[in-house]
Motif scaffolding. Structure first.
Motif, PDB file in Angstrom:
ATOM      1  N   LEU A 209       0.857  -1.192   0.000  1.00 54.15           N
ATOM      2  CA  LEU A 209       0.000   0.000   0.000  1.00 54.15           C
ATOM      3  C   LEU A 209       0.889   1.237   0.000  1.00 54.15           C
ATOM      4  CD1 LEU A 209      -0.261   1.462   3.122  1.00 54.15           C
ATOM      5  CD2 LEU A 209      -1.294  -0.740   3.563  1.00 54.15           C
ATOM      6  N   THR A 210       0.358   2.316  -0.560  1.00 58.13           N
ATOM      7  CA  THR A 210       1.135   3.562  -0.583  1.00 58.13           C
ATOM      8  C   THR A 210       0.484   4.589   0.333  1.00 58.13           C
ATOM      9  OG1 THR A 210      -0.065   4.241  -2.557  1.00 58.13           O
ATOM     10  CG2 THR A 210       2.103   3.304  -2.896  1.00 58.13           C
ATOM     11  N   PHE A 211       1.334   5.307   1.053  1.00 62.92           N
ATOM     12  CA  PHE A 211       0.873   6.329   1.989  1.00 62.92           C
ATOM     13  C   PHE A 211       1.643   7.607   1.666  1.00 62.92           C
ATOM     14  CE2 PHE A 211       0.963   8.773   5.874  1.00 62.92           C
ATOM     15  CZ  PHE A 211      -0.307   8.601   6.403  1.00 62.92           C
ATOM     16  N   ARG A 212       0.947   8.606   1.181  1.00 58.93           N
ATOM     17  CA  ARG A 212       1.624   9.853   0.769  1.00 58.93           C
ATOM     18  C   ARG A 212       1.010  11.041   1.489  1.00 58.93           C
ATOM     19  NH1 ARG A 212       1.001  13.507  -3.278  1.00 58.93           N
ATOM     20  NH2 ARG A 212      -0.828  12.411  -4.088  1.00 58.93           N
ATOM     21  N   LYS A 213       1.841  11.697   2.288  1.00 58.93           N
ATOM     22  CA  LYS A 213       1.357  12.894   3.006  1.00 58.93           C
ATOM     23  C   LYS A 213       1.230  14.069   2.041  1.00 58.93           C
ATOM     24  CE  LYS A 213       4.305  12.546   6.694  1.00 58.93           C
ATOM     25  NZ  LYS A 213       4.936  13.042   7.925  1.00 58.93           N
ATOM     26  N   LYS A 214       0.281  14.970   2.320  1.00 57.14           N
ATOM     27  CA  LYS A 214       0.113  16.161   1.481  1.00 57.14           C
ATOM     28  C   LYS A 214      -0.227  17.357   2.373  1.00 57.14           C
ATOM     29  CE  LYS A 214      -4.634  14.720   0.474  1.00 57.14           C
ATOM     30  NZ  LYS A 214      -5.632  14.368  -0.529  1.00 57.14           N
ATOM     31  N   GLU A 215      -0.261  18.526   1.780  1.00 57.99           N
ATOM     32  CA  GLU A 215      -0.450  19.763   2.542  1.00 57.99           C
ATOM     33  C   GLU A 215      -1.906  19.972   2.967  1.00 57.99           C
ATOM     34  OE1 GLU A 215       1.924  22.055   3.591  1.00 57.99           O
ATOM     35  OE2 GLU A 215       3.272  20.458   2.940  1.00 57.99           O
ATOM     36  N   LYS A 216      -2.858  19.638   2.071  1.00 59.14           N
ATOM     37  CA  LYS A 216      -4.280  19.862   2.376  1.00 59.14           C
ATOM     38  C   LYS A 216      -5.130  18.858   1.599  1.00 59.14           C
ATOM     39  CE  LYS A 216      -4.215  23.594  -1.032  1.00 59.14           C
ATOM     40  NZ  LYS A 216      -4.441  25.003  -1.273  1.00 59.14           N
ATOM     41  N   GLY A 217      -6.417  18.851   1.881  1.00 55.41           N
ATOM     42  CA  GLY A 217      -7.309  17.957   1.129  1.00 55.41           C
ATOM     43  C   GLY A 217      -7.851  16.800   1.941  1.00 55.41           C
ATOM     44  N   GLY A 218      -7.429  16.680   3.212  1.00 56.74           N
ATOM     45  CA  GLY A 218      -7.956  15.622   4.073  1.00 56.74           C
ATOM     46  C   GLY A 218      -7.419  14.243   3.730  1.00 56.74           C
ATOM     47  N   ILE A 219      -8.044  13.227   4.323  1.00 59.44           N
ATOM     48  CA  ILE A 219      -7.628  11.841   4.102  1.00 59.44           C
ATOM     49  C   ILE A 219      -8.408  11.286   2.909  1.00 59.44           C
ATOM     50  CG2 ILE A 219      -7.561   9.500   5.080  1.00 59.44           C
ATOM     51  CD1 ILE A 219      -5.657  11.352   6.530  1.00 59.44           C
ATOM     52  N   ASN A 220      -7.659  10.766   1.934  1.00 57.95           N
ATOM     53  CA  ASN A 220      -8.288  10.200   0.734  1.00 57.95           C
ATOM     54  C   ASN A 220      -7.898   8.732   0.621  1.00 57.95           C
ATOM     55  OD1 ASN A 220      -9.609   9.993  -1.696  1.00 57.95           O
ATOM     56  ND2 ASN A 220      -7.849  10.730  -2.885  1.00 57.95           N
TER      57      ASN A 220
END
Length: 369
Positions: free
Chosen positions: A180-191
């Protein structure tokens, strides 16, 4: 330390009381995330001012081509096995806790130098810092393969307890990293997206686990039916996946019927260290699980050197890896390589740095003039 232990005990008790079903999966996922964080805090090395430290005999210099750690409860025959395989003296006695420090020994097998570490007897609760558990399992994390030595009289209970201790320390035995891939981001919540039908994780559970780690914006893609534990392992990022062999020792003390039952265990190898039964079979299995690649060197206008192969990991076996293993400056002078063996389409084949080598290939490096 005691407050962390109390919190761990409280969470484990609550998990034991909670029924496992769809309604409680969100709550259990949150508890597992809290437990993983507490374990990480507990097993973090103490600061210099707090005393303690690694302990005598645990800073063993890595030598040879690969490292195998012998893990087991006290007095299951680890020291006898090390003595028989390597000729290294590790104190042997029939009472518990004879080995108090980490004893290294080296065997040469099929041209590879394999370092064997006799780790002190593991005790229940090692993952929670009991005994010298922290140092024992920290050293085990540096190994390429774990050899769990079990007593043939009580192998299943010991096997489960040791697996639990190692799992609690972030060592995953005979498993692949979660797909599985887990990529943090600045905004946009959990997708959350998945390419398969998911039964263990839903968006609420994933949000709860991520919230425990203070991660509120991330893209998560599941390529298989992952569990909460798999997601926590990826977020923690400090998990080690390694092969493991179960060496069931003292088989001379059990019946043939019992041996046939034990024979159904996966990753199992029956031995008697004291009587030297099946030690060759154990070495074969260690070689198979280490998955090493032997490459022979061939100086120009000379025969290949079959006595001293260059040992590479099967995951890193390009010509570039081969050059780095010999000397890091070799790549600067590298022009091309001539390869004989199963990876070559014709004998010899002229190849570049990216060519993947196979076991027992012969390589000649041609340097720039």
């Amino acid at each position: 330390m005691s407050t962390i232990m109390q919190k761990i005990k409280e969470i484990e008790d609550e998990m034991a009381k909670t029924q496992k079903n769809k309604a409680t999966s969100h709550h259990l996922g949150l508890l597992k995330a809290k437990l993983a964080k507490l374990r990480r805090d507990l097993l973090a090395p103490p600061t210099k001012g707090a005393g303690g430290g690694a302990g005598e005999g645990f800073d063993v210099t890595k030598s040879g081509d690969s490292r195998v750690g012998l893990v087991g409860f006290p007095s299951v025959g680890k020291s006898t096995l090390l003595n028989k395989l390597t000729g290294t003296f590790s104190e042997v006695a029939s009472y518990e806790f004879t080995t108090l420090t980490c004893i290294p020994g080296v065997i040469t097998y099929r041209g590879a130098k394999i370092q064997l570490l006799d780790l002190p007897g593991i005790i229940e609760g090692a993952k929670d810092g009991k005994g010298r558990g922290r140092q024992v399992i920290s050293t085990a994390r540096t190994c390429n393969c774990i050899l769990i030595v079990l007593d043939a009289i009580k192998p299943i209970t010991h096997k489960r307890l040791i697996e639990k201790e190692l799992e609690g320390f972030g060592i995953r035995l005979n498993k692949e990293p979660p797909n599985l891939t887990f990529r943090k981001k600045e905004k946009g919540g959990i997708n959350l997206t998945s390419t398969v039908t998911v039964t263990h994780l839903d968006l609420d559970t994933v949000k709860a686990i991520c919230g425990e780690y203070r991660m509120h914006n991330a893209d998560i893609t599941l390529r298989y039916d992952a569990t909460a534990d798999d997601l926590i392992d990826v977020i923690e990022g400090s998990r080690i996946y390694m092969p493991c062999i179960y060496a069931v020792n003292k088989i001379d003390q059990i019946t043939l019927e019992e041996l046939e039952i034990l024979d159904k265990l996966p990753h199992y190898c029956p031995i008697s260290a004291h009587l030297e039964w099946n030690l060759d079979g154990l070495l074969d299995k260690i070689w198979e699980y280490l998955d090493l690649t032997r490459i022979y060197t061939k100086p120009k206008a000379m025969n290949p050197d079959y006595d001293d192969p260059v040992i590479l990991s099967s995951k890193k076996r390009t010509v570039e890896d081969f050059c780095v293993r010999i000397h890091k400056d070799m790549l600067k002078q590298f022009k091309y390589a001539l390869v004989w063996g199963s990876s070559a389409k014709h004998k010899p084949q002229r190849v570049g740095k990216e060519h993947e080598l196979e076991d027992e290939d012969v390589v000649q490096i041609v340097k720039k003039i």
